[in-house]
Design an enzyme around this catalytic site. Sequence first.
Site, PDB file in Angstrom:
ATOM      1  N   ASP A 336      10.821 -45.770  73.016  1.00  0.00           N
ATOM      2  CA  ASP A 336      11.902 -45.244  73.844  1.00  0.00           C
ATOM      3  C   ASP A 336      13.108 -46.190  73.781  1.00  0.00           C
ATOM      4  O   ASP A 336      13.013 -47.307  73.269  1.00  0.00           O
ATOM      5  CB  ASP A 336      11.403 -45.026  75.287  1.00  0.00           C
ATOM      6  CG  ASP A 336      12.222 -43.978  76.029  1.00  0.00           C
ATOM      7  OD1 ASP A 336      13.336 -43.646  75.576  1.00  0.00           O
ATOM      8  OD2 ASP A 336      11.754 -43.486  77.079  1.00  0.00           O
ATOM      9  N   GLU A 535      16.249 -39.940  85.238  1.00  0.00           N
ATOM     10  CA  GLU A 535      15.545 -41.222  85.111  1.00  0.00           C
ATOM     11  C   GLU A 535      15.590 -42.030  86.405  1.00  0.00           C
ATOM     12  O   GLU A 535      15.516 -41.483  87.499  1.00  0.00           O
ATOM     13  CB  GLU A 535      16.084 -41.995  83.901  1.00  0.00           C
ATOM     14  CG  GLU A 535      15.863 -41.207  82.594  1.00  0.00           C
ATOM     15  CD  GLU A 535      16.113 -42.039  81.351  1.00  0.00           C
ATOM     16  OE1 GLU A 535      15.599 -43.161  81.281  1.00  0.00           O
ATOM     17  OE2 GLU A 535      16.785 -41.553  80.427  1.00  0.00           O
TER      18      GLU A 535
HETATM   19  C1  BGC Z   1      14.358 -41.569  77.884  1.00  0.00           C
HETATM   20  C2  BGC Z   1      13.722 -40.633  76.907  1.00  0.00           C
HETATM   21  C3  BGC Z   1      14.767 -40.044  76.016  1.00  0.00           C
HETATM   22  C4  BGC Z   1      15.540 -41.141  75.343  1.00  0.00           C
HETATM   23  C5  BGC Z   1      16.643 -40.636  74.454  1.00  0.00           C
HETATM   24  C6  BGC Z   1      15.235 -42.558  77.205  1.00  0.00           C
HETATM   25  O1  BGC Z   1      15.912 -43.318  78.137  1.00  0.00           O
HETATM   26  O2  BGC Z   1      13.363 -42.248  78.595  1.00  0.00           O
HETATM   27  O3  BGC Z   1      13.021 -39.644  77.589  1.00  0.00           O
HETATM   28  O4  BGC Z   1      14.170 -39.213  75.071  1.00  0.00           O
HETATM   29  O5  BGC Z   1      16.123 -41.960  76.323  1.00  0.00           O
HETATM   30  O6  BGC Z   1      17.694 -40.127  75.171  1.00  0.00           O
HETATM   31  C1  BGC Z   2      21.400 -42.557  77.425  1.00  0.00           C
HETATM   32  C2  BGC Z   2      20.118 -41.851  77.707  1.00  0.00           C
HETATM   33  C3  BGC Z   2      19.056 -42.856  77.815  1.00  0.00           C
HETATM   34  C4  BGC Z   2      19.391 -43.931  78.830  1.00  0.00           C
HETATM   35  C5  BGC Z   2      18.361 -45.001  78.827  1.00  0.00           C
HETATM   36  C6  BGC Z   2      21.669 -43.564  78.482  1.00  0.00           C
HETATM   37  O1  BGC Z   2      22.863 -44.216  78.228  1.00  0.00           O
HETATM   38  O2  BGC Z   2      22.437 -41.636  77.365  1.00  0.00           O
HETATM   39  O3  BGC Z   2      19.818 -40.947  76.718  1.00  0.00           O
HETATM   40  O4  BGC Z   2      17.907 -42.205  78.179  1.00  0.00           O
HETATM   41  O5  BGC Z   2      20.628 -44.487  78.554  1.00  0.00           O
HETATM   42  O6  BGC Z   2      18.414 -45.866  79.891  1.00  0.00           O
END
Ligand code: BGC
Ligand code: BGC
Length: 840
Positions: A336, A535
């Site tokens: 991730d 998130e």
């Molecule tokens: C998330 C994932 C996601 C990835 C790409 C991460 O922060 O936990 O679920 O697929 O970002 O955006």
């Molecule tokens: C991104 C997300 C990712 C996240 C992780 C963001 O800046 O756009 O896709 O999941 O950071 O913390």
Amino acid sequence: MTDWKRLASGLALALAATACATGPDATIGQSSDGASKMQDGKAVAHPDIWPAYEYPVVLPKSDTTMVADLVARMTLEEKIGQLVQADLCCVTPEDAKKYNLGSILVGGNSGPNGNDLSPAPDWLAAADAFYNASVDKSDGGVGIPIIWGVDAVHGHANIIGATVFPHNIGLGAMRDPDLIEQIGAVTAKEIRVTGQEWTFAPTVAVPQDFRWGRAYEGYSSNPELVASYVGAMVRGLQGPPSNNDILAGPHVIASTKHFLADGGTDGGVDQGDSSVTEEELRDVHGAPYGPAIGEGVATVMVSFSSWQGKKMTGNKSLVTGVLKDRMDFGGFVVSDWNAHGQVEGCTNESCPQALMAGVDMYMAPDTWKPIYTDLLKRARSGEIPMARIDDAVTRILDVKARLGLFHAGKPSDRLLAGDYDQLGSPEHRGVAREAVRKSLVLLKNQGVLPLKPGGRLLVAGDGANDLARQSGGWTISWQGTGIDNSHFPGATSIWTGLEDAVEAAGGSAQLSPDGSFTQRPDAAVVVFGETPYAEFQGDRATLALDPELTGPYETMRKLKAQGIPVIALMLTGRPLYANPALNSADAFVVAWLPGSEGEGVADVLVGDASGTPRFDFTGKLPAAWPRTADMKDGALFDYGYGLTYASPSRAWSALPELDTSQLAGDSRLWFSAGAPAARWSLLVNGQNTGEQTRVTTVPVEALGGRVRVTAENFIVQEGARRISIDNGTASVALRNFEPVDIAKETNADILLLATMKVWDAPDSAMLGSIGPDSEGFSSVKLPEGNRWVRYGIPLKCLRNKGADVSELTEPFVLTTTGKTDYAIGEVRLGTDAEVILPCS
Ligand code: BGC
Ligand code: BGC
């Protein structure tokens, strides 16, 4: 923590003490019992308890030979490049070519040309540009085509105009795997229109604590229900496991995530630690992976979180031992977003441990270059064995072969590419509308639903005509914020759906967010609930609505007091304490986060012209509904509860209503991870009263454009707020609705701590606290510097300056003058200051 959880963690300790191989994997270099077993590539967390599976994907001989031949011809540089995935924010097609990158992604906040809101054709053009660069062999390389991953987690919802499906929690209420497969198929088609090959979906988390900000990404708290959906979703996206030319049909590859126990962290903390026993790890959180593997899922994403203190991204016994060996997962494992940086001993720039644990591809959005360089260096020195590199590359190329990528041509030449009518087509929207209908859960109905035909309907609540709100996070932007109805062409809000249906049944409807009216309505629907988040920004201390979102309760009471039948319609990513609405409304419907097809709500609520329901309620709770905001008193409605029009009506006895503003989480943490704590607001105040902006989404301007608030990284992505002030006096404050009492802390010599970074120091600054009848400020110096500093000021100082510490509404206020640029990462009470600000 619920009691059974505490019990489970006790068991985990007992288990870990008796079975040493059970515990989390050792890091590379260590020679524990587990590690030595792992060196023969056979290790599992606990071999006897994980069921064995068989990965059903069999590539034709011609493909395996081609892949073996490629691997034999690739240089080490080319191999390492395949293991790295960069985000569109930070990579060009030239880079992709030069470094032979295996993949690119768009995170929630990225888009082609640096624009998160880029129109669909720009996505396809970018896909072509990266593809063309990747297959360019003019430098004498093998030219492996690149793949592009995207978070199409509820439809291809990054794209303006795409069909947005209900988030998974709503789909869990449907109990309809066939419809899940159709949703997967529609999502795949829409992805293909814009040229991507891979979605980071489905999330197969089995959330156990709904304070978790990602709970809505999981279908249910019930592992059996989640497991019953996963195969269908994977099949819808990828086609059957025998599909060895995926791009030839309307399909993409899937990624089940986040392996393992993302939904099982203690306290529902995102990216936190799960202390569950190995049995629970397997039976609850592991349950969906069997069916995913059975359907030949092409990729698995590893979780940010840890199990029993060890980060999954570095957990060899689970990623290699369980997932790859025991469960026979034959695709590739992706990590991730910079999650490797959280592994013990790693940084964002260097983490061979992830590869050694079994990660095949690094999601290294902005760190791909240092990761590449570091892996290459360690591969050259022999520290990383060639066999592991070849295995990872082979897995990635096998998936590319299965996609048919080596003969598919450029993205715009493939099936469905550029067929923009497919995005949000009537047929696709029809599937989403059906899902909306089927996901509604009826918790109360005292004879008011279905709505009577021919009447006058009032539609109230600030969520009634707000497509972003009904779609939630991971919609167009990462947090689902900063967008409005204009970003949803072709979509239908709940209000529009109701208006159309009511009129079709011979009645009339009026939209009135605050519930006021000129002509008395026959009934009122009040739409209320959560606002978008994603998130960790969605983590909450309790299962209560944020206090600023409870205004519609008053609207419901007022309408009710006038004798108007009230239907409460809740938009939410999780079951929440909502007793005030359950008590005052005559009917209560949970709509979850339904997405772009709001008329699915009206389909069920509004009957035909004769008053006969057009559709009945079929949704059942995908998780228990809480009686109180802390779940202490158990469930109000059990998992599986849901009424239909045929359910016998029953007497309603009033539920206890709590003052949820009293429910604190960590009462000493007021601001972190880019957001104020539950019950707190971040404000920008001018010199004159009334000059005030409450910061909910960023970027945002305040004080007539004199101040800009943007996101800055601190510990986590967007974990801080940056305040850029052009000139004049401006204050940044944290406000609580209920005055807080920190007299105890003041007596105990506690400090008010603020972690800040200052790019442009103010002419002067004052730090202090404000109460209804008092205030106390100290002047402070905040020198410029390029690092974060945790400043602390003694609460006693603020008291001595006049603050009534037993009653503060804005315990943190920073007032500056002149051109200033700084960021705040965290505000809390504590003792561990780096710099103590003198009281002056
Ligand atoms: C998330 C994932 C996601 C990835 C790409 C991460 O922060 O936990 O679920 O697929 O970002 O955006
Ligand atoms: C991104 C997300 C990712 C996240 C992780 C963001 O800046 O756009 O896709 O999941 O950071 O913390």
